[in-house]
Design a protein around this motif. Structure first.
Motif, PDB file in Angstrom:
ATOM      1  N   LYS A  27       0.736  -1.166  -0.019  1.00 39.67           N
ATOM      2  CA  LYS A  27       0.041  -0.177  -0.007  1.00 39.67           C
ATOM      3  C   LYS A  27       0.764   1.125  -0.094  1.00 39.67           C
ATOM      4  O   LYS A  27       0.561   2.216  -0.684  1.00 39.67           O
ATOM      5  N   ASP A  28       1.946   1.068   0.815  1.00 42.68           N
ATOM      6  CA  ASP A  28       2.861   2.266   0.921  1.00 42.68           C
ATOM      7  C   ASP A  28       3.374   2.637  -0.660  1.00 42.68           C
ATOM      8  O   ASP A  28       3.736   3.851  -1.012  1.00 42.68           O
ATOM      9  N   ARG A  29       4.005   1.660  -1.225  1.00 40.08           N
ATOM     10  CA  ARG A  29       4.545   1.653  -2.528  1.00 40.08           C
ATOM     11  C   ARG A  29       3.618   2.239  -3.677  1.00 40.08           C
ATOM     12  O   ARG A  29       4.184   3.028  -4.289  1.00 40.08           O
ATOM     13  N   ALA A  30       2.353   1.668  -3.511  1.00 43.35           N
ATOM     14  CA  ALA A  30       1.345   2.166  -4.440  1.00 43.35           C
ATOM     15  C   ALA A  30       1.098   3.672  -4.083  1.00 43.35           C
ATOM     16  O   ALA A  30       0.931   4.416  -5.181  1.00 43.35           O
ATOM     17  N   ALA A  31       0.993   4.141  -2.958  1.00 45.08           N
ATOM     18  CA  ALA A  31       0.842   5.452  -2.688  1.00 45.08           C
ATOM     19  C   ALA A  31       2.163   6.349  -3.052  1.00 45.08           C
ATOM     20  O   ALA A  31       1.783   7.621  -3.669  1.00 45.08           O
TER      21      ALA A  31
END
Length: 104
Positions: free
Chosen positions: A92-96
């Motif tokens: 999720k952090d990478r996608a954000a």
């Protein structure tokens, strides 16, 4: 990103397990505040799962290693859930980050 609410809940959960201060730990664990915090944490957890049951899936082993760990290692189910949640949070952090960079 970890919410302030999650950090506060983690801090409340850590209080009774301070191995370095065993006497204080026992007193804190037996206090009304700790009992109240535990009750609040339980209600909050159940409410969170009802709102978004995604986290329940973290308990399911995703590999052969995790399946063995789940059964053989004491507390293995917790390790599996933590590892899966950690990886999901990282994704999720990478996608954000990618979304933020794309809007620049």
């Amino acid at each position: 990103m970890v919410s302030g609410r999650t950090l506060a809940e983690d801090a409340l959960g850590v209080l009774p397990f301070g191995g370095a201060v065993r006497g204080v730990s026992r007193v804190v664990a037996e206090s009304r505040l700790a009992v109240g915090a535990a009750n609040f944490g339980l209600v909050d957890t159940v409410a969170a799962f009802m709102g978004d049951p995604t986290a329940l899936g973290y308990w399911a082993p995703e590999s052969g290693r995790q399946a063995v760990e789940d059964v053989v290692v004491p507390g293995g189910a917790m390790l599996v859930a933590f590892e899966n949640a950690w990886h999901a949070g990282g994704e999720k952090d990478r996608a954000a980050r990618e979304k933020e960079q794309a809007t620049r």
